[in-house]
Design a protein around this motif. Structure first.
Motif, PDB file in Angstrom:
ATOM      1  N   GLY A 554       0.785  -1.221   0.000  1.00 36.05           N
ATOM      2  CA  GLY A 554       0.000   0.000   0.000  1.00 36.05           C
ATOM      3  C   GLY A 554       0.817   1.271   0.000  1.00 36.05           C
ATOM      4  O   GLY A 554       0.335   2.326  -0.436  1.00 36.05           O
ATOM      5  N   THR A 555       2.049   1.202   0.461  1.00 37.95           N
ATOM      6  CA  THR A 555       2.892   2.400   0.535  1.00 37.95           C
ATOM      7  C   THR A 555       3.039   3.086  -0.823  1.00 37.95           C
ATOM      8  O   THR A 555       3.181   4.310  -0.898  1.00 37.95           O
ATOM      9  N   TRP A 556       2.978   2.321  -1.890  1.00 40.94           N
ATOM     10  CA  TRP A 556       3.205   2.885  -3.218  1.00 40.94           C
ATOM     11  C   TRP A 556       1.954   3.541  -3.804  1.00 40.94           C
ATOM     12  O   TRP A 556       2.011   4.096  -4.909  1.00 40.94           O
ATOM     13  N   ASN A 557       0.856   3.531  -3.094  1.00 37.88           N
ATOM     14  CA  ASN A 557      -0.409   4.025  -3.646  1.00 37.88           C
ATOM     15  C   ASN A 557      -0.497   5.557  -3.556  1.00 37.88           C
ATOM     16  O   ASN A 557      -1.371   6.118  -2.921  1.00 37.88           O
ATOM     17  N   ALA A 566       8.648  10.402  -3.152  1.00 40.46           N
ATOM     18  CA  ALA A 566      10.116  10.296  -3.180  1.00 40.46           C
ATOM     19  C   ALA A 566      10.741  11.199  -2.129  1.00 40.46           C
ATOM     20  O   ALA A 566      11.705  10.816  -1.447  1.00 40.46           O
ATOM     21  N   SER A 567      10.195  12.395  -1.982  1.00 41.41           N
ATOM     22  CA  SER A 567      10.723  13.323  -0.974  1.00 41.41           C
ATOM     23  C   SER A 567      10.585  12.739   0.427  1.00 41.41           C
ATOM     24  O   SER A 567      11.504  12.829   1.255  1.00 41.41           O
ATOM     25  N   LEU A 575      13.836   5.958  -3.567  1.00 38.01           N
ATOM     26  CA  LEU A 575      12.564   5.386  -4.024  1.00 38.01           C
ATOM     27  C   LEU A 575      12.800   4.325  -5.089  1.00 38.01           C
ATOM     28  O   LEU A 575      12.236   3.220  -5.021  1.00 38.01           O
ATOM     29  N   ILE A 576      13.626   4.647  -6.082  1.00 37.49           N
ATOM     30  CA  ILE A 576      13.886   3.699  -7.170  1.00 37.49           C
ATOM     31  C   ILE A 576      14.538   2.433  -6.635  1.00 37.49           C
ATOM     32  O   ILE A 576      14.199   1.306  -7.025  1.00 37.49           O
ATOM     33  N   ALA A 582      11.743  -4.329  -4.190  1.00 38.23           N
ATOM     34  CA  ALA A 582      10.412  -4.925  -4.005  1.00 38.23           C
ATOM     35  C   ALA A 582      10.065  -5.817  -5.176  1.00 38.23           C
ATOM     36  O   ALA A 582       9.536  -6.930  -4.999  1.00 38.23           O
ATOM     37  N   PHE A 583      10.374  -5.365  -6.401  1.00 36.92           N
ATOM     38  CA  PHE A 583      10.074  -6.187  -7.571  1.00 36.92           C
ATOM     39  C   PHE A 583      10.947  -7.442  -7.613  1.00 36.92           C
ATOM     40  O   PHE A 583      10.483  -8.517  -8.007  1.00 36.92           O
TER      41      PHE A 583
END
Length: 614
Positions: A554-557, A566-567, A575-576, A582-583
């Motif tokens: 959910g963090t990426w939503n 990103a900040s 972030l990247i 994660a992937f």
């Protein structure tokens, strides 16, 4: 349309209808239907429950051919049989084995052989009419069992009725009893027209057998309709079944409008052409044959779930109030409805997937959906996020119809009352609107946590003891992120309409996702009512503050503000790096939490950072 050269096959020929039918649910599989058709005619091999029912590939018995496979709705199962048994025995045991070896399934068409009765069955349809063709063994009984009660998929049936209205026709209705998701009962009417004359009707109801009748009415009811099979009687029986949510008369009118003839082959051909025209809106080349099959099969599925519920004349049943009311859609100068009224499964997940497809490839459909959603608002005061049979269901969470309607407007689809839509969406984003209701929260407005969102800028998890009594999916940080994104889309709508104050207000609300980001753990994290973080905290704990997900997923939503996310994380490079990790982890798990929705709650599957399965 993507202007690529055509494939060797027509798009309709690349559809593989059996895909994912092993692990299916009531409204997923389709065969004898049209795009978004009111009628969805297909064999049922499983009957119990919304998840383990409908056409299930590994089931070996056909248990009937029913006409509605929709979100929280089913209706009118019919089964051809050939038996000398008494009706009391038949109604207890009439299922038949079949084999995929003698089965043909294509968009708009289904053919199979009932081994028990040696009957060939073919099915097709128009938008609102099911068309059956049965070939019985010569000289053997020719019967059709019509089931009005019992259970089919998501629905248990209440009072049903059927009666003879001519030597070749039977009409009636079934009643879908209320469910946890659809709070009001829904009647579905039918008119069945037979090519051959009816010779006899027997019935059952409330546990009683009634031979030689002209109809039946009651609980757990049904009919056994028999035809002449002696001498030179034809072995072929054709049957047209009109369906309506309004009345028996409208069910008949749907037949008169859409299927006034008996040419079965023509309807099969017309249905194939219809599907091919819809699928041909997108042309793809390259890749393997299997990849192209997968693409067009998925596109075929994307043109099914939002079933039409209005009749050919534009009448529909409004169930948003305390009683069912028949109403009329607006008509053009030729008396044709300006749009179709629709059912819908949740826009909650669709806002990221097929809801982005429709306005691009099918703008008329996107227009119909928008006007249909606004019709619900005019009838019941709220734009829904997943209506069923004219009912509000309050499925899932948030105001997930907002991104869809705003997206349509931004793409130039504006043949709707824009000011009405904006006013209705503003209400949905208020304490009086749909955001205030959690999943299936029909009679209260606390589970959505809207008061906290407006006052604190986040939704606690858990809610207070009194607020958490009602509704499903009360998952504070997940809801906070969802609401923030939807506020962003409403802010864009306000800006386009030059509503500057609203733009400023909703754009500020769209930053509320920051209030549930925990810099220490690096994840979106559940926050208590008093503003303290949840302790202990496990970011891979399933449904720990996130609907059908975990905090890591959910963090990426935050799709509307990647720079802002990103900040919070410490910069784009971080972030990247985190997203890549994660992937890589999820790759080892197949990017899913098991192979079924139910697997997500199992310990061995739930700890994954990326889940494409949901």
């Amino acid at each position: 349309m993507m202007n690529c050269s055509a494939t060797a096959d027509e798009p309709v020929d690349l559809v593989y209808p059996h895909l994912d039918s092993v692990n299916s649910r009531w409204f997923f599989f389709d065969s004898a239907s049209r795009p978004f058709g009111l009628v969805n005619l297909s064999p049922d091999t499983g009957l119990g429950g919304a998840w383990g029912s409908g056409y299930r590939y590994n089931e070996t018995e056909v248990k009937g051919f029913s006409h509605v496979h929709a979100w929280q709705l089913s209706a009118v199962s019919m089964m051809p049989i050939s038996s000398n048994q008494d009706i009391a025995d038949i109604k207890q045991d009439y299922f038949s084995n079949f084999s995929h070896d003698t089965e043909t399934v294509k968009p708009g068409y289904h053919k199979l052989h009932l081994d028990r009765y040696n009957i060939d069955v073919e099915l097709t349809s128009t938008t609102r009419v099911g068309f059956h063709k049965y070939d019985y063994p010569k000289g053997q009984p020719q019967q059709i069992l019509i089931k009005l009660g019992g259970e089919m998929g998501p629905s248990k049936f209440g009072h049903g009725e059927a009666h003879l209205i001519s030597p070749t026709a039977i009409a009636g209705y079934v009643t879908n009893q209320a469910t946890h998701r659809r709070p009001r009962p829904s009647k579905v009417y039918f008119h069945a027209e037979f090519k051959q004359k009816i010779a006899d009707i027997s019935a059952w109801r409330n546990g009683k057998i009634e031979p030689n009748v002209t109809g039946t009415s009651g609980l757990d009811a049904g009919l056994l309709v028999s035809f002449d099979s002696k001498g030179d009687a034809p072995s072929e029986q054709l049957m047209k079944v009109g369906i309506s949510y309004v009345s028996e008369e409208n069910a008949y009118a749907n037949i008169a409008t859409e299927l006034p003839h008996w040419n079965f082959k023509k309807v099969v051909t017309d249905s194939k052409h219809d599907w091919n025209n819809w699928l041909s809106k997108i042309k793809v080349t390259g890749g393997t044959q299997q990849q192209q099959q997968r693409f067009y099969t998925d596109l075929w599925h994307a043109l099914q779930g939002r079933r039409i519920i209005s009749d050919a004349n534009g009448q529909y049943t409004d169930q948003t109030g305390t009683r069912a009311i028949v109403k009329q859609l607006p008509l053009d100068s030729h008396g044709v409805p300006l749009f179709n009224h629709h059912n819908s499964d949740s826009f909650w997940g669709a806002q990221w997937t097929i809801a982005t497809l429709w306005p691009l490839a099918y703008p008329k459909v996107a227009s119909d959906f928008t006007n249909s959603l606004l019709q619900y608002h005019q009838d019941g005061g709220i734009i829904p996020r997943g209506p069923s049979g004219g009912n509000y269901t309050y499925v899932m969470t948030g105001a997930s119809s907002t991104p869809f309607i705003v997206s349509n407007y931004m793409k130039g689809i504006r043949d709707f009352d824009v000011e009405l839509a904006y006013t209705a969406l503003k209400k949905n984003h208020s304490a009086d609107g749909i955001m205030s209701r959690a999943g299936y929260e029909h009679f209260t407005q606390t589970g959505g946590g809207m008061q906290h969102y407006l006052e604190k800028g986040y939704i606690p998890y858990p809610l207070s003891e009194t607020e958490s009594l009602y509704g499903n999916h009360r998952r504070g940080p997940g809801q906070t992120l969802e609401y923030a994104f939807q506020d962003h889309t409403l802010a864009n709508f306000a800006a386009s309409l030059d509503k500057k104050d609203d733009d400023i207000y909703y754009r500020a609300r769209s930053k509320n996702y920051r209030n549930v980001y925990d810099s220490e753990s690096g994840f979106m994290r559940p926050k208590n009512v008093d503003g303290t973080w949840q302790t202990p905290f496990d970011p891979y704990q399933y449904e720990n503050g996130f609907v059908e997900a975990n905090p890591a997923q959910g963090t990426w939503n935050v799709a509307h503000d990647i720079d802002g996310l990103a900040s919070l994380m410490g910069g784009k490079d971080i972030l990247i790096s985190r997203l890549e990790a994660a992937f890589e982890t999820a790759k080892k798990q197949g990017f899913t939490s098991g192979t079924a929705h139910a697997d997500e709650s199992l310990e061995e599957f739930r700890r994954t950072p990326i889940n494409y399965g949901n």
